[in-house]
Write an enzyme that holds these catalytic residues in place. Structure first.
Site, PDB file in Angstrom:
ATOM      1  N   GLN A  86       5.169  -4.762 -25.900  1.00 20.18           N
ATOM      2  CA  GLN A  86       6.149  -3.738 -25.543  1.00 20.18           C
ATOM      3  C   GLN A  86       7.573  -4.128 -25.938  1.00 20.18           C
ATOM      4  OE1 GLN A  86       5.505  -3.252 -21.321  1.00 20.18           O
ATOM      5  NE2 GLN A  86       3.387  -2.594 -21.606  1.00 20.18           N
ATOM      6  N   HIS A 150       6.387  -5.651 -20.320  1.00 17.22           N
ATOM      7  CA  HIS A 150       7.438  -5.450 -19.325  1.00 17.22           C
ATOM      8  C   HIS A 150       8.791  -6.074 -19.699  1.00 17.22           C
ATOM      9  CE1 HIS A 150       3.941  -5.025 -16.191  1.00 17.22           C
ATOM     10  NE2 HIS A 150       3.866  -4.162 -17.194  1.00 17.22           N
ATOM     11  N   GLU A 244       7.545   5.135 -10.279  1.00 13.38           N
ATOM     12  CA  GLU A 244       8.568   5.469  -9.287  1.00 13.38           C
ATOM     13  C   GLU A 244       9.853   5.976  -9.921  1.00 13.38           C
ATOM     14  OE1 GLU A 244       7.341   1.994  -6.016  1.00 13.38           O
ATOM     15  OE2 GLU A 244       9.310   1.944  -6.991  1.00 13.38           O
ATOM     16  N   TYR A 254      13.600  -3.452  -4.254  1.00 11.47           N
ATOM     17  CA  TYR A 254      12.702  -2.304  -4.437  1.00 11.47           C
ATOM     18  C   TYR A 254      11.229  -2.660  -4.263  1.00 11.47           C
ATOM     19  CZ  TYR A 254      16.878   0.186  -5.281  1.00 11.47           C
ATOM     20  OH  TYR A 254      18.115   0.751  -5.078  1.00 11.47           O
ATOM     21  N   TYR A 265      -5.487  -2.687 -11.844  1.00 11.85           N
ATOM     22  CA  TYR A 265      -6.211  -1.978 -12.911  1.00 11.85           C
ATOM     23  C   TYR A 265      -7.720  -2.058 -12.738  1.00 11.85           C
ATOM     24  CZ  TYR A 265      -1.704  -1.546 -15.218  1.00 11.85           C
ATOM     25  OH  TYR A 265      -0.406  -1.235 -15.508  1.00 11.85           O
TER      26      TYR A 265
END
Length: 373
Positions: A86, A150, A244, A254, A265
């Site tokens: 990513q 991430h 979210e 958070y 998963y």
């Protein structure tokens, strides 16, 4: 504040708080047309609209593209990136006073550092029409890791000139997000030159990363400054379920991975808790996940019927989701651009039209049908 979900929760998840009280998503009414502004793009991760009508577009693989009048050119001098998983060349924004100072800002996966691998970095530079110049690295998360997930990462300025950017937890969920002495799983706030604001929440905390503004995040890939509330909002990927929308608050936690509306998963329960004292609740969450990326507020000038709605791209279901809110509570959901491809980004241009970046396609412009009259 009430949290809400979209769709049905997984059958394995019977925790308190997993409810089905959100509006069903409405089908795309096609009360608009779509014009392709820039075609032939692989993964248009970020885009910035220049005063001269051109667009700077980041391709995740590492290319920075300048598009204007139907022509595309590759900009020289883009940062060296690690394109893995990513990671790659990610977001781009202009300084609010760009026409005076010429600064633009980029986030990317950087391999700089002693360790092998990469981590999220932010730099600023200037664009002379062909190349990036005056490069300044403002912040580099550490340590590097070879993991491919991430990185985050989005950028936004607030009305006071502070610069916010996100860095995902890099697949180290049990190490990084809850530890303010470590990077990743954070939203950062810096001054436009990379210095640390004196009132950042952890400037006086021993060994803390002084740029951190909030923590306990998983992987925020949408960020915007909300003009009505004067707040930074983010959307972030959950695991299986539990994507979210969060309002970023100074020094707030958070909760990831201590609390979550998602599950693992393999369908096992990640945590027994969907909420805990001292941890912020999202103002909205999706179950199942839509894989959100990009975020914008609809302006009223061009789209009076949509004015103030929130736009979020869905990578998983390949549409642009429009959320109607009343007092930060979602009361309606609508699909736009349904089936056009993985919606990577959404921005409002200088002309107040909505532009969306679609993987494997390019940049498209949404035009209400009444604007053709």
């Amino acid at each position: 504040m009430i949290v809400m979900i979209a769709g049905s929760a997984c059958a394995q998840d019977n925790r308190p708080g997993i409810m089905e009280n959100t509006p069903e998503i409405s089908d795309d009414q096609k009360n608009y047309t779509v014009e392709t502004i820039v075609d032939g793009l692989e993964n248009p991760w970020g885009m910035a609209f220049l005063p001269d009508g051109g667009i700077l577009i980041t391709e995740k693989k590492g290319e920075l593209i300048f598009a204007k009048d139907g022509q595309k050119t590759i900009v020289e001098g883009a940062p060296e990136v690690v394109s893995r998983g990513q990671g790659g060349l990610l977001d781009i924004v202009l300084h609010p006073d760009y026409e005076t100072n010429g600064w633009l800002y980029l986030t990317f996966a950087s391999g700089e550092g002693e360790e092998e691998g990469a981590n999220t970095a932010i730099m600023r530079a200037k664009f002379d029409g062909k190349s990036l110049t005056d490069h300044e690295l403002l912040y580099k998360a550490s340590p590097n890791t070879k993991k491919g997930q991430h990185f985050g990462s989005r950028i936004a300025f607030d009305n006071d000139g502070y610069l916010y950017f996100s860095a995902g937890e890099r697949g180290e969920r049990d190490v990084n997000p809850q530890d303010i002495t470590r990077d990743n799983g954070k939203v950062y706030r810096i001054n436009d030159d990379g210095s640390i604001p004196a009132d950042n929440p952890f400037v006086n905390a021993e060994d803390a990363k002084k740029a951190i503004y909030s923590y306990g995040h998983r992987n925020p890939q949408g960020m915007m400054f909300h003009p009505e509330y004067n707040e930074i909002w983010v959307n972030e990927h959950g695991p299986q379920g539990g994507d979210e929308i969060n309002v970023v608050k100074k020094g707030a936690n958070y909760g990831w991975p201590v609390v979550s509306y998602g599950i693992n998963y393999d369908n096992s329960i990640l945590t027994d808790d969907t909420g805990k004292e001292g941890m912020e609740q999202p103002i909205y969450y999706w179950v199942p996940s839509i894989a959100p990326s990009g975020m914008a507020v609809v302006p009223g000038e061009i789209y009076p019927e949509w004015s103030g709605n929130i736009l979020v791209g869905s990578l998983k279901f390949q549409y642009l989701e429009m959320l109607t809110l009343e007092n930060k509570k979602v009361v309606a959901r609508t699909k736009l651009l349904d089936g056009m491809g993985r919606l990577r980004n959404v921005k409002v241009g200088h002309d107040n039209y909505i532009y969306a970046g679609i993987e494997g396609k390019g940049i498209v412009k949404i035009i209400p049908k009444n604007k053709h009259d």
